[in-house]
Design a protein around this motif. Structure first.
Motif, PDB file in Angstrom:
ATOM      1  N   PRO A 200       5.882   5.897   0.977  1.00 48.25           N
ATOM      2  CA  PRO A 200       6.187   5.345   2.291  1.00 48.25           C
ATOM      3  C   PRO A 200       5.008   4.717   3.018  1.00 48.25           C
ATOM      4  CG  PRO A 200       6.117   7.741   2.380  1.00 48.25           C
ATOM      5  CD  PRO A 200       6.053   7.361   0.937  1.00 48.25           C
ATOM      6  N   SER A 201       3.804   5.182   2.754  1.00 44.38           N
ATOM      7  CA  SER A 201       2.663   4.691   3.517  1.00 44.38           C
ATOM      8  C   SER A 201       1.911   3.570   2.815  1.00 44.38           C
ATOM      9  CB  SER A 201       1.683   5.846   3.805  1.00 44.38           C
ATOM     10  OG  SER A 201       2.325   6.841   4.561  1.00 44.38           O
ATOM     11  N   GLN A 202       2.251   3.326   1.560  1.00 44.00           N
ATOM     12  CA  GLN A 202       1.563   2.278   0.822  1.00 44.00           C
ATOM     13  C   GLN A 202       2.531   1.111   0.653  1.00 44.00           C
ATOM     14  OE1 GLN A 202       0.400   2.901  -3.369  1.00 44.00           O
ATOM     15  NE2 GLN A 202      -1.694   2.555  -2.673  1.00 44.00           N
ATOM     16  N   SER A 203       2.811   0.458   1.749  1.00 45.35           N
ATOM     17  CA  SER A 203       3.823  -0.581   1.764  1.00 45.35           C
ATOM     18  C   SER A 203       3.248  -1.909   1.317  1.00 45.35           C
ATOM     19  CB  SER A 203       4.399  -0.724   3.177  1.00 45.35           C
ATOM     20  OG  SER A 203       4.929   0.508   3.607  1.00 45.35           O
ATOM     21  N   VAL A 204       3.962  -2.562   0.420  1.00 49.31           N
ATOM     22  CA  VAL A 204       3.555  -3.862  -0.080  1.00 49.31           C
ATOM     23  C   VAL A 204       4.273  -4.942   0.729  1.00 49.31           C
ATOM     24  CG1 VAL A 204       3.569  -5.417  -2.066  1.00 49.31           C
ATOM     25  CG2 VAL A 204       3.173  -2.958  -2.393  1.00 49.31           C
ATOM     26  N   THR A 205       3.510  -5.815   1.366  1.00 48.26           N
ATOM     27  CA  THR A 205       4.129  -6.924   2.089  1.00 48.26           C
ATOM     28  C   THR A 205       4.775  -7.864   1.089  1.00 48.26           C
ATOM     29  OG1 THR A 205       2.539  -6.791   3.902  1.00 48.26           O
ATOM     30  CG2 THR A 205       3.714  -8.864   3.636  1.00 48.26           C
ATOM     31  N   VAL A 206       6.073  -8.109   1.280  1.00 49.78           N
ATOM     32  CA  VAL A 206       6.836  -8.906   0.331  1.00 49.78           C
ATOM     33  C   VAL A 206       6.817 -10.374   0.734  1.00 49.78           C
ATOM     34  CG1 VAL A 206       9.104  -9.242  -0.708  1.00 49.78           C
ATOM     35  CG2 VAL A 206       8.282  -6.936  -0.225  1.00 49.78           C
ATOM     36  N   THR A 207       7.213 -10.651   1.956  1.00 42.92           N
ATOM     37  CA  THR A 207       7.228 -12.015   2.472  1.00 42.92           C
ATOM     38  C   THR A 207       7.343 -11.966   3.992  1.00 42.92           C
ATOM     39  OG1 THR A 207       8.349 -14.178   2.347  1.00 42.92           O
ATOM     40  CG2 THR A 207       9.747 -12.232   2.264  1.00 42.92           C
ATOM     41  N   ARG A 208       6.768 -12.915   4.661  1.00 41.86           N
ATOM     42  CA  ARG A 208       6.912 -13.050   6.115  1.00 41.86           C
ATOM     43  C   ARG A 208       6.404 -11.822   6.865  1.00 41.86           C
ATOM     44  NH1 ARG A 208      10.507 -17.268   6.984  1.00 41.86           N
ATOM     45  NH2 ARG A 208      11.122 -16.513   9.039  1.00 41.86           N
ATOM     46  N   GLY A 209       5.503 -11.049   6.266  1.00 42.18           N
ATOM     47  CA  GLY A 209       4.996  -9.841   6.898  1.00 42.18           C
ATOM     48  C   GLY A 209       5.952  -8.670   6.817  1.00 42.18           C
ATOM     49  N   ILE A 210       6.963  -8.765   5.957  1.00 41.32           N
ATOM     50  CA  ILE A 210       7.999  -7.738   5.835  1.00 41.32           C
ATOM     51  C   ILE A 210       7.754  -6.912   4.580  1.00 41.32           C
ATOM     52  CG2 ILE A 210      10.487  -7.329   5.653  1.00 41.32           C
ATOM     53  CD1 ILE A 210       9.777  -8.677   8.245  1.00 41.32           C
ATOM     54  N   GLU A 260      20.264  -0.431   3.783  1.00 44.19           N
ATOM     55  CA  GLU A 260      21.134   0.726   3.586  1.00 44.19           C
ATOM     56  C   GLU A 260      20.474   1.909   4.264  1.00 44.19           C
ATOM     57  OE1 GLU A 260      22.156   1.463  -0.436  1.00 44.19           O
ATOM     58  OE2 GLU A 260      23.382  -0.338  -0.637  1.00 44.19           O
ATOM     59  N   ASN A 261      21.275   2.648   5.054  1.00 43.10           N
ATOM     60  CA  ASN A 261      20.749   3.785   5.806  1.00 43.10           C
ATOM     61  C   ASN A 261      19.512   3.388   6.612  1.00 43.10           C
ATOM     62  OD1 ASN A 261      22.705   5.574   4.614  1.00 43.10           O
ATOM     63  ND2 ASN A 261      21.464   5.532   2.748  1.00 43.10           N
ATOM     64  N   ASN A 262      19.584   2.172   7.191  1.00 40.09           N
ATOM     65  CA  ASN A 262      18.531   1.646   8.069  1.00 40.09           C
ATOM     66  C   ASN A 262      17.209   1.386   7.350  1.00 40.09           C
ATOM     67  OD1 ASN A 262      19.898   1.360  10.537  1.00 40.09           O
ATOM     68  ND2 ASN A 262      19.801   3.567  10.869  1.00 40.09           N
ATOM     69  N   LYS A 263      17.235   1.257   6.021  1.00 43.08           N
ATOM     70  CA  LYS A 263      16.029   0.925   5.274  1.00 43.08           C
ATOM     71  C   LYS A 263      16.248  -0.375   4.518  1.00 43.08           C
ATOM     72  CE  LYS A 263      14.215   5.613   4.703  1.00 43.08           C
ATOM     73  NZ  LYS A 263      13.741   6.634   3.720  1.00 43.08           N
ATOM     74  N   LEU A 264      15.293  -1.289   4.630  1.00 45.65           N
ATOM     75  CA  LEU A 264      15.416  -2.587   3.985  1.00 45.65           C
ATOM     76  C   LEU A 264      15.421  -2.443   2.468  1.00 45.65           C
ATOM     77  CD1 LEU A 264      15.509  -5.676   4.281  1.00 45.65           C
ATOM     78  CD2 LEU A 264      12.993  -5.650   4.268  1.00 45.65           C
ATOM     79  N   GLN A 265      16.464  -2.985   1.831  1.00 46.63           N
ATOM     80  CA  GLN A 265      16.629  -2.886   0.387  1.00 46.63           C
ATOM     81  C   GLN A 265      16.392  -4.218  -0.326  1.00 46.63           C
ATOM     82  OE1 GLN A 265      17.551   0.177  -1.173  1.00 46.63           O
ATOM     83  NE2 GLN A 265      17.092   0.934   0.865  1.00 46.63           N
ATOM     84  N   PHE A 266      16.878  -5.307   0.241  1.00 45.51           N
ATOM     85  CA  PHE A 266      16.759  -6.623  -0.376  1.00 45.51           C
ATOM     86  C   PHE A 266      16.416  -7.657   0.687  1.00 45.51           C
ATOM     87  CE2 PHE A 266      20.509  -4.521  -2.357  1.00 45.51           C
ATOM     88  CZ  PHE A 266      19.964  -4.243  -3.599  1.00 45.51           C
ATOM     89  N   ILE A 267      15.777  -8.729   0.231  1.00 41.44           N
ATOM     90  CA  ILE A 267      15.572  -9.908   1.062  1.00 41.44           C
ATOM     91  C   ILE A 267      16.072 -11.095   0.251  1.00 41.44           C
ATOM     92  CG2 ILE A 267      13.918 -11.359   2.310  1.00 41.44           C
ATOM     93  CD1 ILE A 267      12.004  -8.919   2.276  1.00 41.44           C
ATOM     94  N   GLY A 268      16.843 -11.967   0.859  1.00 41.95           N
ATOM     95  CA  GLY A 268      17.384 -13.090   0.108  1.00 41.95           C
ATOM     96  C   GLY A 268      17.423 -14.380   0.909  1.00 41.95           C
ATOM     97  N   TYR A 269      17.247 -15.489   0.207  1.00 41.86           N
ATOM     98  CA  TYR A 269      17.444 -16.819   0.789  1.00 41.86           C
ATOM     99  C   TYR A 269      18.668 -17.440   0.126  1.00 41.86           C
ATOM    100  CZ  TYR A 269      12.687 -16.715   2.740  1.00 41.86           C
ATOM    101  OH  TYR A 269      11.553 -16.397   3.448  1.00 41.86           O
ATOM    102  N   ARG A 297       4.984 -22.467  -7.715  1.00 42.00           N
ATOM    103  CA  ARG A 297       3.797 -22.689  -6.880  1.00 42.00           C
ATOM    104  C   ARG A 297       3.495 -21.449  -6.043  1.00 42.00           C
ATOM    105  NH1 ARG A 297       6.275 -27.774  -5.215  1.00 42.00           N
ATOM    106  NH2 ARG A 297       5.583 -29.460  -6.584  1.00 42.00           N
ATOM    107  N   GLU A 298       4.566 -20.778  -5.605  1.00 42.78           N
ATOM    108  CA  GLU A 298       4.379 -19.598  -4.743  1.00 42.78           C
ATOM    109  C   GLU A 298       4.053 -18.344  -5.541  1.00 42.78           C
ATOM    110  OE1 GLU A 298       6.702 -17.085  -1.213  1.00 42.78           O
ATOM    111  OE2 GLU A 298       7.681 -18.812  -2.164  1.00 42.78           O
ATOM    112  N   PHE A 299       4.736 -18.138  -6.677  1.00 38.05           N
ATOM    113  CA  PHE A 299       4.630 -16.860  -7.399  1.00 38.05           C
ATOM    114  C   PHE A 299       3.891 -16.944  -8.725  1.00 38.05           C
ATOM    115  CE2 PHE A 299       8.827 -16.808  -5.160  1.00 38.05           C
ATOM    116  CZ  PHE A 299       8.454 -15.944  -4.148  1.00 38.05           C
ATOM    117  N   GLY A 300       3.620 -18.141  -9.222  1.00 46.74           N
ATOM    118  CA  GLY A 300       2.972 -18.271 -10.512  1.00 46.74           C
ATOM    119  C   GLY A 300       3.984 -18.454 -11.634  1.00 46.74           C
TER     120      GLY A 300
END
Length: 348
Positions: A200-210, A260-269, A297-300
């Motif tokens: 829980p404390s070692q959060s990886v920023t995925v995109t947009r600071g989320i 789910e249960n107030n925890k972010l599970q997925f991010i999608g465009y 270009r963004e992810f390699g």
């Protein structure tokens, strides 16, 4: 909203299927899906760290034998039954091989009287030592808990777990090393040791600071400072979806946050903005090519590519703590073009 649920479910099943288990209906009837450690418990089940049963025993106190087995399995040790040096762990005991291997690997020790005491309850201090030894943790965080004194048997192990964000202690500045552990708690600790996505404390920023695990309020707070336009918040059961209108790769897109249960599970465009449009095969390929070029270009370089060379194109990127999936498909009725971010913990 159902369209977005369908997009997410389809992508997870098609491109990154979660291993099928009996978890949902046939095992662990005492572990509700909204339990905070449900995902960790199912992760251990899927990885064969724990065995399927009708009951898990969330609040049962965990024993030395149980922890030895789980840590041994989690670190790939041999569990073949064999003679041990402990007079209370005969070769015929189902745990003898795991205990033998864990002792040989210096994960766990016996007692001076020649016993192992397999049914003795495990404390948080003992747990810290077992996990630190089992996963060969070396770095320590310079932190001092009021009830873990320097020189105590748990001191260095606790600091190692804190460094790796496997534990953080309690808000009052204590670790409570003598407090016994429940099976629910040990499942969470071992899942965190195995996969950083559970920490829980070692959060990886995925995109947009989320990062995954955020609640809707936290995501809203971050997006309120971005150019994205809030569209709608909808709920269905224990699931919540936030939808924003924004741009991605020069496309006007719907940005979807699924909780789910107030925890972010997925991010999608959703590059089709929820519209039901149909494209011919050559048009689909053009859409895919443009999106995948921007994604590279963004992810390699992508690690995954699959296509029927006509109506289905998919690519994937493996990043630290998460995977990114790009899909462009047409089912003869409408086109879907999506970029989805998924945590590693949901793909194992």
């Amino acid at each position: 909203m159902k369209r977005y649920f369908a997009i997410i479910v389809t992508l997870v099943l098609l491109l990154a299927p979660v291993p099928k288990t009996e978890a949902a209906s046939k095992v662990f009837a005492d572990v509700p899906t909204n339990h905070p450690n449900y995902t960790a418990i199912m992760y251990l089940l899927e990885n064969k760290i724990i065995e399927p049963n009708k009951r898990f025993g969330l609040n049962d106190k965990v024993t030395r034998e149980e922890v030895a087995i789980m840590v041994a399995k989690a670190t790939g040790l041999d569990g073949t039954k064999k003679k041990t040096k402990f007079k209370d762990v005969p070769a015929t005991r189902y745990s003898s091989g795991y205990i033998y291997s864990a002792v040989q690997a210096k994960i766990i020790n016996g007692y001076p009287d020649g016993t192992f005491k397999p049914t003795q309850k495990v404390t948080r201090g003992h747990m810290a030592a077992f996990i630190a030894n089992g996963f060969k943790l070396t770095k320590e965080k310079d932190i001092q808990f009021k009830d873990v004194k320097k020189g105590s048997t748990a001191y260095n192990a606790v600091r190692k777990l804190v460094y790796e964000s496997i534990t953080s202690g309690y808000p009052d500045g204590t670790f409570r090393p003598n407090e016994t552990l429940t099976r629910s708690h040990i499942a969470a600790f071992i899942a965190r040791a195995m996969d950083p996505a559970f920490r829980p404390s070692q959060s990886v920023t995925v995109t947009r600071g989320i990062h995954f695990g955020m609640n809707p309020t936290q995501v809203k707070s971050i997006e309120s400072k971005s150019p994205a336009v809030f569209v709608v918040e909808e709920k269905e059961g224990n699931a919540t979806i936030l939808i924003y209108s924004t741009t991605k790769y020069n496309y006007s897109t719907d940005l979807i946050y699924y909780f789910e249960n107030n925890k972010l599970q997925f991010i999608g465009y959703d590059f089709m903005n929820g519209e039901e449009l149909y494209h011919e095969s050559d048009e689909l390929f053009v859409i895919y090519s443009e999106l995948s070029e921007n994604a590279r270009r963004e992810f390699g370089k992508d690690f995954y590519y699959e296509s029927d060379n006509e109506y289905s194109f998919s690519s994937g990127w493996d990043k630290t703590g998460y995977v990114v999936l790009l899909t462009v498909n047409d089912d003869e009725l409408s086109t879907t073009a999506n970029l989805i971010y998924l945590p590693h913990s949901l793909l194992k």
